[in-house]
Design a protein around this motif. Structure first.
Motif, PDB file in Angstrom:
ATOM      1  N   VAL A   1       4.166   0.380  10.581  1.00  0.00           N
ATOM      2  CA  VAL A   1       3.839  -1.014  10.902  1.00  0.00           C
ATOM      3  C   VAL A   1       3.055  -1.635   9.750  1.00  0.00           C
ATOM      4  O   VAL A   1       3.347  -2.757   9.317  1.00  0.00           O
ATOM      5  N   TYR A   2       2.065  -0.909   9.207  1.00  0.00           N
ATOM      6  CA  TYR A   2       1.296  -1.416   8.062  1.00  0.00           C
ATOM      7  C   TYR A   2       2.207  -1.684   6.860  1.00  0.00           C
ATOM      8  O   TYR A   2       2.075  -2.716   6.196  1.00  0.00           O
ATOM      9  N   ARG A   3       3.105  -0.757   6.554  1.00  0.00           N
ATOM     10  CA  ARG A   3       4.014  -0.944   5.412  1.00  0.00           C
ATOM     11  C   ARG A   3       4.889  -2.179   5.616  1.00  0.00           C
ATOM     12  O   ARG A   3       5.090  -2.971   4.694  1.00  0.00           O
ATOM     13  N   ILE A   4       5.411  -2.341   6.819  1.00  0.00           N
ATOM     14  CA  ILE A   4       6.258  -3.503   7.113  1.00  0.00           C
ATOM     15  C   ILE A   4       5.447  -4.797   6.967  1.00  0.00           C
ATOM     16  O   ILE A   4       5.913  -5.769   6.363  1.00  0.00           O
ATOM     17  N   LEU A   5       4.240  -4.802   7.482  1.00  0.00           N
ATOM     18  CA  LEU A   5       3.400  -5.998   7.369  1.00  0.00           C
ATOM     19  C   LEU A   5       3.072  -6.324   5.914  1.00  0.00           C
ATOM     20  O   LEU A   5       3.078  -7.496   5.518  1.00  0.00           O
ATOM     21  N   ASP A   6       2.785  -5.290   5.112  1.00  0.00           N
ATOM     22  CA  ASP A   6       2.528  -5.515   3.682  1.00  0.00           C
ATOM     23  C   ASP A   6       3.740  -6.162   3.008  1.00  0.00           C
ATOM     24  O   ASP A   6       3.593  -7.089   2.202  1.00  0.00           O
ATOM     25  N   ILE A   7       4.919  -5.672   3.342  1.00  0.00           N
ATOM     26  CA  ILE A   7       6.155  -6.244   2.778  1.00  0.00           C
ATOM     27  C   ILE A   7       6.342  -7.679   3.270  1.00  0.00           C
ATOM     28  O   ILE A   7       6.687  -8.574   2.495  1.00  0.00           O
ATOM     29  N   PHE A   8       6.112  -7.906   4.563  1.00  0.00           N
ATOM     30  CA  PHE A   8       6.253  -9.258   5.118  1.00  0.00           C
ATOM     31  C   PHE A   8       5.303 -10.239   4.434  1.00  0.00           C
ATOM     32  O   PHE A   8       5.677 -11.371   4.146  1.00  0.00           O
ATOM     33  N   VAL A   9       4.073  -9.821   4.162  1.00  0.00           N
ATOM     34  CA  VAL A   9       3.108 -10.684   3.468  1.00  0.00           C
ATOM     35  C   VAL A   9       3.580 -10.935   2.040  1.00  0.00           C
ATOM     36  O   VAL A   9       3.577 -12.068   1.561  1.00  0.00           O
ATOM     37  N   GLU A  10       4.010  -9.873   1.356  1.00  0.00           N
ATOM     38  CA  GLU A  10       4.501 -10.004  -0.016  1.00  0.00           C
ATOM     39  C   GLU A  10       5.696 -10.959  -0.099  1.00  0.00           C
ATOM     40  O   GLU A  10       5.795 -11.759  -1.020  1.00  0.00           O
ATOM     41  N   LYS A  11       6.578 -10.890   0.889  1.00  0.00           N
ATOM     42  CA  LYS A  11       7.786 -11.723   0.906  1.00  0.00           C
ATOM     43  C   LYS A  11       7.564 -13.060   1.623  1.00  0.00           C
ATOM     44  O   LYS A  11       8.501 -13.815   1.849  1.00  0.00           O
ATOM     45  N   GLU A  12       6.305 -13.320   1.997  1.00  0.00           N
ATOM     46  CA  GLU A  12       5.897 -14.567   2.644  1.00  0.00           C
ATOM     47  C   GLU A  12       6.541 -14.799   4.011  1.00  0.00           C
ATOM     48  O   GLU A  12       6.727 -15.928   4.449  1.00  0.00           O
ATOM     49  N   LEU A  13       6.867 -13.709   4.697  1.00  0.00           N
ATOM     50  CA  LEU A  13       7.333 -13.806   6.085  1.00  0.00           C
ATOM     51  C   LEU A  13       6.154 -13.828   7.044  1.00  0.00           C
ATOM     52  O   LEU A  13       6.263 -14.318   8.165  1.00  0.00           O
ATOM     53  N   ALA A  14       5.022 -13.267   6.611  1.00  0.00           N
ATOM     54  CA  ALA A  14       3.820 -13.207   7.440  1.00  0.00           C
ATOM     55  C   ALA A  14       2.617 -13.587   6.579  1.00  0.00           C
ATOM     56  O   ALA A  14       2.662 -13.508   5.351  1.00  0.00           O
ATOM     57  N   LEU A  15       1.553 -13.983   7.274  1.00  0.00           N
ATOM     58  CA  LEU A  15       0.293 -14.332   6.614  1.00  0.00           C
ATOM     59  C   LEU A  15      -0.807 -13.434   7.148  1.00  0.00           C
ATOM     60  O   LEU A  15      -0.807 -13.083   8.332  1.00  0.00           O
ATOM     61  N   LYS A  16      -1.746 -13.060   6.278  1.00  0.00           N
ATOM     62  CA  LYS A  16      -2.954 -12.388   6.736  1.00  0.00           C
ATOM     63  C   LYS A  16      -3.887 -13.499   7.199  1.00  0.00           C
ATOM     64  O   LYS A  16      -4.120 -14.454   6.476  1.00  0.00           O
ATOM     65  N   ALA A  17      -4.402 -13.340   8.402  1.00  0.00           N
ATOM     66  CA  ALA A  17      -5.267 -14.384   8.949  1.00  0.00           C
ATOM     67  C   ALA A  17      -6.434 -13.761   9.677  1.00  0.00           C
ATOM     68  O   ALA A  17      -6.243 -13.013  10.625  1.00  0.00           O
ATOM     69  N   GLY A  18      -7.632 -14.046   9.230  1.00  0.00           N
ATOM     70  CA  GLY A  18      -8.820 -13.582   9.935  1.00  0.00           C
ATOM     71  C   GLY A  18      -9.007 -12.083   9.913  1.00  0.00           C
ATOM     72  O   GLY A  18      -8.246 -11.352   9.307  1.00  0.00           O
ATOM     73  N   VAL A  19     -10.068 -11.651  10.587  1.00  0.00           N
ATOM     74  CA  VAL A  19     -10.375 -10.237  10.690  1.00  0.00           C
ATOM     75  C   VAL A  19     -10.745  -9.913  12.128  1.00  0.00           C
ATOM     76  O   VAL A  19     -11.439 -10.674  12.770  1.00  0.00           O
ATOM     77  N   ALA A  20     -10.277  -8.790  12.601  1.00  0.00           N
ATOM     78  CA  ALA A  20     -10.538  -8.371  13.974  1.00  0.00           C
ATOM     79  C   ALA A  20     -11.920  -7.739  14.089  1.00  0.00           C
ATOM     80  O   ALA A  20     -12.617  -7.547  13.091  1.00  0.00           O
ATOM     81  N   LYS A  21     -12.275  -7.351  15.299  1.00  0.00           N
ATOM     82  CA  LYS A  21     -13.591  -6.779  15.590  1.00  0.00           C
ATOM     83  C   LYS A  21     -13.913  -5.579  14.704  1.00  0.00           C
ATOM     84  O   LYS A  21     -15.020  -5.406  14.252  1.00  0.00           O
ATOM     85  N   ASP A  22     -12.926  -4.757  14.404  1.00  0.00           N
ATOM     86  CA  ASP A  22     -13.152  -3.562  13.587  1.00  0.00           C
ATOM     87  C   ASP A  22     -12.888  -3.814  12.102  1.00  0.00           C
ATOM     88  O   ASP A  22     -12.632  -2.896  11.347  1.00  0.00           O
TER      89      ASP A  22
END
Length: 142
Positions: free
Chosen positions: A56-77
């Protein structure tokens, strides 16, 4: 999202269309607020027990790199949170104590953005805003 839609989206971004990428994209599409990788993993664990958190982390990194997803905010941890980059205008309030995220639906920056563009001759293509503070529940406990 139909499979053919995601297939075309991945193809446009130069990505292979895999089952795991489709699953992660599906969760991001359904989410109303940003999610952590662990949130996404827990949503998908029952659908596909073979999917790992690291995948899941690898997919999200790729999605961010390819601008399919954005990193937004930080969770409790202090984990990064992700949301679909659907080109819709989004702003968030983030509680510094419980890390709850609330979406802000009106944009206070439109006039500011126009003024900055005019003053600087900068071609602004967008913006994101996150405001940090304490939600009503956490204010009671401060």
């Amino acid at each position: 999202m139909r499979m053919t839609d995601s297939k075309m989206l991945f193809s446009d971004k130069g990505l292979k269309n895999t089952k795991n990428r489709q699953l992660v994209l599906g969760v991001l599409r359904e989410a109303e607020l940003p999610l952590t990788a662990e949130d996404i993993y827990l949503c998908l664990k029952e659908v596909d027990a073979t999917l790992s958190l690291s995948t899941v982390y690898r997919i999200l990194d790729i999605f961010v790199e390819k601008e399919l997803a954005l990193k937004a905010g930080v969770a409790k941890d202090n984990a990064a949170m992700y949301e679909l980059n659907d080109s819709s205008h989004k702003h968030h309030l983030v509680c510094l104590n419980c890390k709850k995220i609330q979406r802000v639906y009106n944009c206070p920056l439109e006039d500011f953005e126009k003024n900055v563009a005019k003053e600087t001759d900068f071609s602004i293509t967008g913006h994101r805003l996150e405001l940090y503070g304490y939600c009503p529940e956490c204010q009671k406990n401060l």
